[in-house]
Design an enzyme around this catalytic site. Structure first.
Site, PDB file in Angstrom:
ATOM      1  N   TYR A   1     -22.334  35.649  21.381  1.00  0.00           N
ATOM      2  CA  TYR A   1     -22.095  34.640  20.325  1.00  0.00           C
ATOM      3  C   TYR A   1     -22.313  35.291  18.950  1.00  0.00           C
ATOM      4  CZ  TYR A   1     -21.580  29.913  18.451  1.00  0.00           C
ATOM      5  OH  TYR A   1     -21.133  28.803  17.779  1.00  0.00           O
TER       6      TYR A   1
ATOM      7  N   LYS B   1     -24.318  29.605  12.683  1.00  0.00           N
ATOM      8  CA  LYS B   1     -24.824  28.290  13.111  1.00  0.00           C
ATOM      9  C   LYS B   1     -26.259  28.070  12.615  1.00  0.00           C
ATOM     10  CE  LYS B   1     -21.230  26.592  15.369  1.00  0.00           C
ATOM     11  NZ  LYS B   1     -20.320  25.659  14.652  1.00  0.00           N
TER      12      LYS B   1
HETATM   13  P1  NAD Z   1     -11.124  24.105  18.030  1.00  0.00           P
HETATM   14  O1  NAD Z   1     -10.454  25.441  18.018  1.00  0.00           O
HETATM   15  O2  NAD Z   1     -10.363  22.978  18.580  1.00  0.00           O
HETATM   16  O3  NAD Z   1     -11.643  23.739  16.563  1.00  0.00           O
HETATM   17  C1  NAD Z   1     -12.001  24.701  15.599  1.00  0.00           C
HETATM   18  C2  NAD Z   1     -11.279  24.301  14.332  1.00  0.00           C
HETATM   19  O4  NAD Z   1     -11.672  25.113  13.229  1.00  0.00           O
HETATM   20  C3  NAD Z   1      -9.756  24.419  14.450  1.00  0.00           C
HETATM   21  O5  NAD Z   1      -9.145  23.174  14.206  1.00  0.00           O
HETATM   22  C4  NAD Z   1      -9.399  25.421  13.365  1.00  0.00           C
HETATM   23  O6  NAD Z   1      -8.144  25.142  12.763  1.00  0.00           O
HETATM   24  C5  NAD Z   1     -10.549  25.198  12.394  1.00  0.00           C
HETATM   25  N1  NAD Z   1     -10.666  26.289  11.421  1.00  0.00           N
HETATM   26  C6  NAD Z   1     -10.931  27.600  11.640  1.00  0.00           C
HETATM   27  N2  NAD Z   1     -10.898  28.289  10.487  1.00  0.00           N
HETATM   28  C7  NAD Z   1     -10.634  27.387   9.495  1.00  0.00           C
HETATM   29  C8  NAD Z   1     -10.466  27.473   8.074  1.00  0.00           C
HETATM   30  N3  NAD Z   1     -10.560  28.640   7.434  1.00  0.00           N
HETATM   31  N4  NAD Z   1     -10.189  26.327   7.385  1.00  0.00           N
HETATM   32  C9  NAD Z   1     -10.077  25.149   8.027  1.00  0.00           C
HETATM   33  N5  NAD Z   1     -10.219  25.003   9.360  1.00  0.00           N
HETATM   34  C10 NAD Z   1     -10.492  26.104  10.082  1.00  0.00           C
HETATM   35  O7  NAD Z   1     -12.501  24.331  18.850  1.00  0.00           O
HETATM   36  P2  NAD Z   1     -13.767  23.376  19.065  1.00  0.00           P
HETATM   37  O8  NAD Z   1     -14.469  23.967  20.240  1.00  0.00           O
HETATM   38  O9  NAD Z   1     -13.351  21.962  19.086  1.00  0.00           O
HETATM   39  O10 NAD Z   1     -14.676  23.682  17.784  1.00  0.00           O
HETATM   40  C11 NAD Z   1     -15.093  22.702  16.864  1.00  0.00           C
HETATM   41  C12 NAD Z   1     -16.548  22.907  16.471  1.00  0.00           C
HETATM   42  O11 NAD Z   1     -17.378  22.707  17.602  1.00  0.00           O
HETATM   43  C13 NAD Z   1     -16.869  24.299  15.931  1.00  0.00           C
HETATM   44  O12 NAD Z   1     -17.796  24.181  14.866  1.00  0.00           O
HETATM   45  C14 NAD Z   1     -17.554  24.944  17.109  1.00  0.00           C
HETATM   46  O13 NAD Z   1     -18.425  25.963  16.713  1.00  0.00           O
HETATM   47  C15 NAD Z   1     -18.305  23.757  17.658  1.00  0.00           C
HETATM   48  N6  NAD Z   1     -18.801  23.888  19.025  1.00  0.00           N
HETATM   49  C16 NAD Z   1     -17.931  24.199  20.041  1.00  0.00           C
HETATM   50  C17 NAD Z   1     -18.418  24.314  21.337  1.00  0.00           C
HETATM   51  C18 NAD Z   1     -17.514  24.694  22.460  1.00  0.00           C
HETATM   52  O14 NAD Z   1     -17.993  25.162  23.478  1.00  0.00           O
HETATM   53  N7  NAD Z   1     -16.209  24.489  22.353  1.00  0.00           N
HETATM   54  C19 NAD Z   1     -19.788  24.097  21.600  1.00  0.00           C
HETATM   55  C20 NAD Z   1     -20.636  23.773  20.535  1.00  0.00           C
HETATM   56  C21 NAD Z   1     -20.125  23.676  19.252  1.00  0.00           C
HETATM   57  O1  0WE Z   2     -18.653  27.882  18.378  1.00  0.00           O
HETATM   58  C1  0WE Z   2     -18.071  28.243  19.376  1.00  0.00           C
HETATM   59  C2  0WE Z   2     -16.803  29.085  19.276  1.00  0.00           C
HETATM   60  C3  0WE Z   2     -16.313  29.220  17.876  1.00  0.00           C
HETATM   61  C4  0WE Z   2     -15.274  30.274  17.683  1.00  0.00           C
HETATM   62  C5  0WE Z   2     -14.338  30.621  18.656  1.00  0.00           C
HETATM   63  C6  0WE Z   2     -13.393  31.616  18.371  1.00  0.00           C
HETATM   64  C7  0WE Z   2     -12.397  32.092  19.383  1.00  0.00           C
HETATM   65  C8  0WE Z   2     -11.129  32.620  18.718  1.00  0.00           C
HETATM   66  C9  0WE Z   2     -15.248  30.918  16.475  1.00  0.00           C
HETATM   67  N1  0WE Z   2     -14.352  31.866  16.183  1.00  0.00           N
HETATM   68  C10 0WE Z   2     -13.412  32.221  17.101  1.00  0.00           C
HETATM   69  N2  0WE Z   2     -12.519  33.188  16.765  1.00  0.00           N
HETATM   70  C11 0WE Z   2     -11.432  33.470  17.516  1.00  0.00           C
HETATM   71  O2  0WE Z   2     -10.656  34.382  17.210  1.00  0.00           O
HETATM   72  N3  0WE Z   2     -18.597  27.914  20.608  1.00  0.00           N
HETATM   73  C12 0WE Z   2     -19.886  27.261  20.662  1.00  0.00           C
HETATM   74  C13 0WE Z   2     -17.951  28.244  21.888  1.00  0.00           C
HETATM   75  C14 0WE Z   2     -18.508  29.537  22.358  1.00  0.00           C
HETATM   76  O3  0WE Z   2     -18.050  30.703  21.868  1.00  0.00           O
HETATM   77  C15 0WE Z   2     -18.791  31.719  22.451  1.00  0.00           C
HETATM   78  C16 0WE Z   2     -19.726  31.165  23.308  1.00  0.00           C
HETATM   79  C17 0WE Z   2     -19.556  29.758  23.248  1.00  0.00           C
HETATM   80  C18 0WE Z   2     -20.355  28.716  23.972  1.00  0.00           C
HETATM   81  C19 0WE Z   2     -18.698  33.100  22.279  1.00  0.00           C
HETATM   82  C20 0WE Z   2     -19.549  33.936  22.998  1.00  0.00           C
HETATM   83  C21 0WE Z   2     -20.491  33.392  23.838  1.00  0.00           C
HETATM   84  C22 0WE Z   2     -20.595  32.011  24.022  1.00  0.00           C
END
Ligand code: NAD
Ligand code: 0WE
Length: 259
Positions: free
Chosen positions: A159, A166
């Protein structure tokens, strides 16, 4: 039908497609009566966001790159016009780190990509809160929600720089809660377990992480975007009127474990 969000006006940042956590939250807000405006990043996902927004009769869908102060200011200007100068709810569900920094060693993160991750994933909440403040003030208060992850508090292999971002985001939630509290604006976070979204699917070893998660989490099951939507609706509603500066874990209890 009377809903918890009847008459409420919301702005949601971070929908990319139907699997996005932001979409599950927006859907929930709209289903319970809110008017929901959306931002999207880049032409590549514009159609997907417009199609989803149309299904909830959204009054505004607008591009926003959160790295640009001008973009954010323009968006809040449009939001003010659309919503008659007010805003009740802001959902920030945006994160980005370069793909190469989510594998290998954190030690190798170069300076420019460290700041990129912090800019998109943490500072963006600060600028959005600043822009939302006067709009929420005209409504007598408001509620701001962001999405975080346990990797900001503990070292989760790979991560990496996102964990550092975060941490900054989590701390920003507390400082924003203090600054905005006297205007009756609340600021909270949801810490979600792994959810299979666009951002997650491309991550190497995500499937392995899911099976470890299911084995170790007290509830022994996966978290989905709808679980986040339900928790978000609580934090964004009047039921949470005295809840601010905190993190609600939607992770099947995983964070409570030491092994
Ligand atoms: P997602 O890809 O659907 O959403 C991420 C969003 O960030 C996308 O809509 C993308 O367009 C936007 N984004 C990235 N760069 C940007 C920029 N420069 N300007 C505007 N928008 C931008 O994925 P998600 O998993 O729904 O992620 C949403 C949030 O949830 C993130 O903060 C992520 O860290 C958090 N999160 C995700 C998980 C997981 O496992 N998926 C777990 C905990 C927290
Ligand atoms: O916040 C996240 C992921 C956010 C994210 C994902 C990507 C993939 C594509 C941010 N930047 C990018 N850039 C890209 O090019 N999570 C909480 C999901 C997540 O991501 C991981 C996790 C978990 C959980 C990455 C490594 C290990 C665990």
């Amino acid at each position: 039908m009377a809903g918890r969000f009847d008459g409420k006006q919301a702005l949601v940042l971070g929908v990319a497609n139907r699997r996005s956590i932001a979409w599950a939250i927006a859907k929930r807000l709209a289903d319970e009566g809110a008017q929901v405006a959306f931002t999207y990043q880049g032409e590549r996902i514009e159609k997907s966001v417009r199609d989803l927004a149309a299904t909830v009769d959204s009054p505004l869908v607008i591009e926003c790159d959160v790295r640009s102060d001008e973009d954010v200011a323009r968006v809040f200007g449009e939001v003010a016009t659309t919503f008659g100068g007010g805003l009740d709810i802001l959902v920030h569900s945006v994160a980005f780190a370069a793909a190469e920094d989510l594998e290998g060693r954190f030690t190798d993160t170069p300076r420019d990509r460290f700041w990129l991750a912090l800019d998109v994933s943490a500072y963006s909440l600060v600028v959005c809160a600043r822009e939302a403040e006067p709009l929420m003030e005209t409504r007598g208060g408001g509620s701001i929600l962001t999405m975080t992850y346990l990797g900001g508090e503990r070292a989760v292999p790979h991560y990496n720089v996102m964990g550092v971002a975060k941490s900054a985001l989590d701390s920003s939630v507390r400082y924003l809660a203090w600054d905005l509290g006297f205007k009756n604006i609340r600021v909270n976070a949801i810490s979600a377990g792994p959810v299979r979204t666009l951002a997650a699917r491309s991550i190497a070893g995500f499937t392995t992480m899911e099976s470890m998660f299911e084995e170790r989490a007290p509830l022994h099951r996966q978290v989905d975007a709808e679980d986040c939507g339900a928790a978000a609706a609580y934090l964004l509603s009047e039921d949470a009127a005295n809840v601010t500066g905190t993190t609600l874990y939607v992770d099947a209890g995983y964070h409570a474990m030491g092994m």
